[in-house]
Design a protein around this motif. Structure first.
Motif, PDB file in Angstrom:
ATOM      1  N   LEU A 108       0.820  -1.212   0.000  1.00 55.11           N
ATOM      2  CA  LEU A 108       0.000   0.000   0.000  1.00 55.11           C
ATOM      3  C   LEU A 108       0.855   1.263   0.000  1.00 55.11           C
ATOM      4  O   LEU A 108       0.472   2.282  -0.585  1.00 55.11           O
ATOM      5  CB  LEU A 108      -0.919   0.004   1.222  1.00 55.11           C
ATOM      6  N   LEU A 109       2.017   1.192   0.652  1.00 50.03           N
ATOM      7  CA  LEU A 109       2.861   2.383   0.762  1.00 50.03           C
ATOM      8  C   LEU A 109       3.755   2.592  -0.448  1.00 50.03           C
ATOM      9  O   LEU A 109       4.236   3.703  -0.670  1.00 50.03           O
ATOM     10  CB  LEU A 109       3.736   2.292   2.017  1.00 50.03           C
ATOM     11  N   LEU A 110       3.985   1.540  -1.215  1.00 50.76           N
ATOM     12  CA  LEU A 110       4.927   1.643  -2.335  1.00 50.76           C
ATOM     13  C   LEU A 110       4.561   2.758  -3.314  1.00 50.76           C
ATOM     14  O   LEU A 110       5.431   3.552  -3.706  1.00 50.76           O
ATOM     15  CB  LEU A 110       5.031   0.293  -3.049  1.00 50.76           C
ATOM     16  N   PRO A 111       3.282   2.903  -3.757  1.00 49.77           N
ATOM     17  CA  PRO A 111       2.975   4.010  -4.681  1.00 49.77           C
ATOM     18  C   PRO A 111       3.125   5.389  -4.040  1.00 49.77           C
ATOM     19  O   PRO A 111       3.245   6.389  -4.749  1.00 49.77           O
ATOM     20  CB  PRO A 111       1.510   3.750  -5.074  1.00 49.77           C
ATOM     21  N   GLN A 112       3.119   5.457  -2.709  1.00 46.92           N
ATOM     22  CA  GLN A 112       3.201   6.746  -2.034  1.00 46.92           C
ATOM     23  C   GLN A 112       4.612   7.312  -2.021  1.00 46.92           C
ATOM     24  O   GLN A 112       4.796   8.517  -1.785  1.00 46.92           O
ATOM     25  CB  GLN A 112       2.729   6.609  -0.573  1.00 46.92           C
ATOM     26  N   THR A 113       5.620   6.466  -2.239  1.00 47.35           N
ATOM     27  CA  THR A 113       7.003   6.934  -2.092  1.00 47.35           C
ATOM     28  C   THR A 113       7.338   8.077  -3.040  1.00 47.35           C
ATOM     29  O   THR A 113       8.219   8.886  -2.752  1.00 47.35           O
ATOM     30  CB  THR A 113       7.975   5.769  -2.315  1.00 47.35           C
ATOM     31  N   ALA A 114       6.649   8.142  -4.181  1.00 47.47           N
ATOM     32  CA  ALA A 114       6.919   9.230  -5.130  1.00 47.47           C
ATOM     33  C   ALA A 114       6.408  10.574  -4.618  1.00 47.47           C
ATOM     34  O   ALA A 114       6.814  11.621  -5.128  1.00 47.47           O
ATOM     35  CB  ALA A 114       6.286   8.913  -6.484  1.00 47.47           C
ATOM     36  N   HIS A 115       5.518  10.561  -3.612  1.00 47.00           N
ATOM     37  CA  HIS A 115       4.910  11.798  -3.125  1.00 47.00           C
ATOM     38  C   HIS A 115       5.278  12.106  -1.680  1.00 47.00           C
ATOM     39  O   HIS A 115       5.009  13.214  -1.213  1.00 47.00           O
ATOM     40  CB  HIS A 115       3.382  11.694  -3.240  1.00 47.00           C
ATOM     41  N   LEU A 116       5.866  11.131  -0.976  1.00 50.45           N
ATOM     42  CA  LEU A 116       6.238  11.351   0.419  1.00 50.45           C
ATOM     43  C   LEU A 116       7.609  12.005   0.518  1.00 50.45           C
ATOM     44  O   LEU A 116       8.441  11.847  -0.380  1.00 50.45           O
ATOM     45  CB  LEU A 116       6.267  10.018   1.168  1.00 50.45           C
ATOM     46  N   PRO A 117       7.881  12.737   1.607  1.00 50.27           N
ATOM     47  CA  PRO A 117       9.258  13.212   1.834  1.00 50.27           C
ATOM     48  C   PRO A 117      10.209  12.027   1.938  1.00 50.27           C
ATOM     49  O   PRO A 117       9.823  10.934   2.372  1.00 50.27           O
ATOM     50  CB  PRO A 117       9.148  13.969   3.162  1.00 50.27           C
ATOM     51  N   LEU A 118      11.444  12.252   1.563  1.00 49.36           N
ATOM     52  CA  LEU A 118      12.422  11.169   1.565  1.00 49.36           C
ATOM     53  C   LEU A 118      12.580  10.563   2.949  1.00 49.36           C
ATOM     54  O   LEU A 118      12.676   9.339   3.100  1.00 49.36           O
ATOM     55  CB  LEU A 118      13.767  11.691   1.046  1.00 49.36           C
ATOM     56  N   TRP A 119      12.582  11.411   3.985  1.00 48.10           N
ATOM     57  CA  TRP A 119      12.757  10.886   5.343  1.00 48.10           C
ATOM     58  C   TRP A 119      11.597   9.989   5.744  1.00 48.10           C
ATOM     59  O   TRP A 119      11.777   9.000   6.474  1.00 48.10           O
ATOM     60  CB  TRP A 119      12.915  12.025   6.340  1.00 48.10           C
ATOM     61  N   CYS A 120      10.384  10.314   5.273  1.00 52.11           N
ATOM     62  CA  CYS A 120       9.210   9.515   5.625  1.00 52.11           C
ATOM     63  C   CYS A 120       9.273   8.138   4.957  1.00 52.11           C
ATOM     64  O   CYS A 120       8.979   7.125   5.593  1.00 52.11           O
ATOM     65  CB  CYS A 120       7.942  10.257   5.223  1.00 52.11           C
ATOM     66  N   SER A 121       9.653   8.101   3.683  1.00 54.04           N
ATOM     67  CA  SER A 121       9.789   6.812   2.994  1.00 54.04           C
ATOM     68  C   SER A 121      10.863   5.959   3.660  1.00 54.04           C
ATOM     69  O   SER A 121      10.686   4.742   3.858  1.00 54.04           O
ATOM     70  CB  SER A 121      10.127   7.042   1.519  1.00 54.04           C
TER      71      SER A 121
END
Length: 677
Positions: free
Chosen positions: A25-38
């Motif tokens: 579920l989180l994988l598609p979010q990595t393009a929009h999340l801050p780097l530290w959050c990913s």
């Protein structure tokens, strides 16, 4: 060495499966999340998986509180707020991943499940494509599998059983989902989606800075799709008008300064649009832009048909709506390729379109004087001077490139005399500056040009890479006239022979090398499928709902009719389901159904029987087969089978209500039994 999930304890196996679903579920979010959050999410999920494999204790609450405080501070530092779409999604991801570090009870697991559902939905804030929908459907099945598995009895039920139940739940819920989609009244969105900066990528913005971008990365995403009624115009004639830029400070082009006057034409250079010839009718499906712009083919005299928006035409022929477009929209337009607009006689309002900032581009101004004083151009008209500038572009060694490098202060001078290369904004800007230096009113028009037709569904597709800038020059007796100086430098850019294309990946290049047409056909097919998804699902509007009601007999449908029809459908479906359940129960003996379920479970454990086998016979087989280390489970199952037989045959004088209660208790115990393996 890989560890099979089946060999792990149930807690470890279920935890690893849940972490895998969360990662999906989180994988598609990595393009929009801050780097530290990913990075934090990935680290926490790996750490939690390691703790599960090693059966290590979970961290204490003070560690979790410290991590939560740290991540909230990082969220504030990144987004300058804890509210809004991006900050909210960041916090949701943080809470979901940190919650996995305190999975100690079923209550904690339920919190993780429902945070997972929210996280799944948040993916649609950024993309509603068919690929996103399919991947989130898999995520939904994963979450339902974990949720079902948490309700299964003690022991170690296989994940395949939970997945099968989750699949049946999804299939049974699909008709209700479709009914709600079709009939639930469409409402305005509850949030807006702000646009991202497109610096360094092809696309449109409200202004145009010349020379600040060293290279242009082509964005191959689709900006809009066009469906023409009848034969479409030729590709070089497809100019879709966007913002018009006329105010120049030496580096940046901006919209006109006269603001409100642009709406009514009182500045003297208003629209004064006159059309001729047959119109071109078409339908535009526009991707979200977060801008109040409607792109229409030049020139449209009537407001585009876009329900829910109020559109107005500016004096520069640009169509705007009353609020930014944050969702996929579809509108019908009628345009006239043959048109004239603007004043036909020189007036004071045109003076703004010859203004140039002092101290910029001295060599270009000298070039303008040179062209004006050339004996060949003595007494030349505006049209002749324009042709002289275009001839210089055609024969002066100028070239079109996506990597012109960073320009200095005098952008037009560098283009005309030094670099002699650039992309469309350099060419259009330098051309307009030269025209103004010759006292010819000129301005820049931005929009989209060209596109390509999808061979599968027939729609014309315009991508962000089709964003273009051209010029308009005022000529006495004609008004504003389109001049595209890029076509003089690179004719293929505005034709069908040399369209801009983004670099392909390794897979696309490999397929293209094997079959030149295979990749193009696959791409056309995929985009046609995506277009069908956009047209029939994403763009399913209230207007289409009302048209559906008209088709089934409503004379003047409204959203109240939709609500009544939806409510009535749900009530009828519920009554039908209740009637079927009652009929099904009356047709089958519940005691025999329970015995058949027990017989099926025993067959998986290696105890085979016939429909004539009694519960007592099955109980004896259980004790005979599992008389070793599983004697406790076998004895519990034996006792249950004997109670089942007693309920049927030893309680003939008991009250029917007591028999039903006993059978109900037996069904509950059946779901909690630990079956021998």
């Amino acid at each position: 060495m890989l560890i099979r999930l089946t060999t792990l304890p149930r807690d470890a196996r279920d935890t690893l499966f849940l972490l895998l679903v969360i990662a999906w579920l989180l994988l598609p979010q990595t393009a929009h999340l801050p780097l530290w959050c990913s990075a934090l999410a990935g680290t926490v999920l790996l750490w939690r998986g390691w703790l599960a494999l090693q059966a290590r204790p979970l961290p204490g609450k003070w560690w979790l509180l410290a991590l939560l405080a740290l991540t909230m501070g990082a969220t504030w530092a990144t987004h300058k707020t804890l509210l809004g779409r991006d900050a909210g999604v960041t916090l949701l991801v943080v809470l979901l991943t940190l919650k996995t570090l305190e999975l100690r009870a079923r209550r904690d697991a339920f919190v993780v499940f429902f945070l997972g559902f929210f996280c799944m939905l948040s993916n649609f804030f950024y993309s509603q494509s068919l690929l996103t929908a399919f991947s989130m459907l898999l995520g939904l099945l994963g979450l339902l599998t974990v949720l079902v598995n948490a309700h299964l009895p003690v022991g170690k039920p296989p994940l395949a059983l939970a997945a099968k139940t989750a699949g049946w739940m999804t299939l049974l819920g699909a008709p209700i989902m479709v009914l709600l989609f079709v009939l639930f009244p469409r409402l305005a969105p509850l949030w807006g989606v702000p646009g991202d900066a497109m610096t360094g990528r092809s696309g449109l913005s409200a202004s145009m800075q010349v020379g600040n971008i060293a290279s242009l990365a082509l964005d191959d995403s689709i900006a809009m799709r066009i469906r023409f009624e009848g034969r479409p115009p030729a590709q070089p004639d497809l100019y879709f008008r966007g913002p018009v830029l006329s105010s120049f400070d030496g580096r940046e082009w901006r919209p006109p300064r006269f603001g409100a006057a642009s709406r009514d034409g009182n500045n003297g250079a208003g629209a004064k649009l006159a059309v001729s010839g047959a119109p071109v009718r078409y339908e535009v499906t526009l991707a979200p832009t977060s801008r109040p712009w409607l792109f229409v083919m030049e020139a449209a005299t009537q407001s585009p048909e876009l329900p829910g928006y109020q559109s107005t035409m500016q004096a520069d022929l640009q169509w705007r709506v009353d609020r930014p477009i944050t969702d996929l929209v579809r509108y019908k337009v009628q345009s006239y390729p043959s048109f004239r607009h603007g004043p036909t006689q020189r007036m004071a309002g045109l003076q703004e379109f010859v203004e140039l900032p002092p101290g910029f581009n001295p060599r270009t101004q000298a070039l303008a004087e040179q062209i004006r004083s050339d004996p060949r151009h003595a007494g030349a008209s505006t049209a002749q001077l324009v042709q002289a500038a275009l001839e210089r572009l055609r024969t002066g060694g100028y070239s079109y490139t996506l990597e012109p490098g960073v320009y200095g202060q005098h952008t037009a001078d560098e283009f005309w005399f030094d670099r002699k290369q650039g992309f469309c904004e350099h060419i259009a800007s330098s051309f307009v500056i030269l025209m103004r230096a010759m006292d010819i009113p000129a301005r820049i028009v931005t929009g989209y040009q060209g596109g390509e037709q999808n061979s599968v569904d027939g729609f014309w597709v315009l991508r962000q890479s089709d964003a273009h800038a051209w010029a308009e020059v005022w000529q006495a007796g004609r008004g504003w006239v389109r001049v595209d100086p890029t076509s003089a430098v690179a004719p293929g850019r505005t034709g069908a022979f040399q369209r801009l294309a983004a670099p392909q990946g390794v897979v696309a290049q490999t397929l293209g090398s094997l079959s030149p047409t295979l990749m193009a056909q696959l791409r056309a097919t995929w985009e046609a499928v995506n277009n069908a998804w956009s047209q029939r699902v994403l763009n399913y509007t209230q207007g289409q709902q009302l048209n559906l009601l008209k088709d089934i007999g409503f004379q003047s449908p409204s959203w109240e009719d939709l609500s009544d029809l939806l409510l009535g459908s749900i009530v009828l479906a519920s009554l039908a389901g209740a009637a079927w359940a009652r009929w099904e129960r009356s047709q089958h003996d519940p005691w025999l159904r329970l015995l058949a379920r027990a017989r099926k479970r025993l067959a998986r454990a290696g105890i085979h029987s016939t429909p004539a086998s009694s519960p007592r016979q099955l109980a004896r087989q259980v004790l005979a087969k599992f008389n070793g280390g599983q004697i406790g489970q076998a004895q519990a199952l034996h006792d249950w089978l004997m109670r089942l037989e007693s309920q049927r045959y030893a309680a003939t004088s008991a009250h029917p209500q007591s028999q039903r209660q006993e059978l109900h208790r037996l069904r509950q115990q059946f779901s909690r039994l630990s079956w021998p393996a």
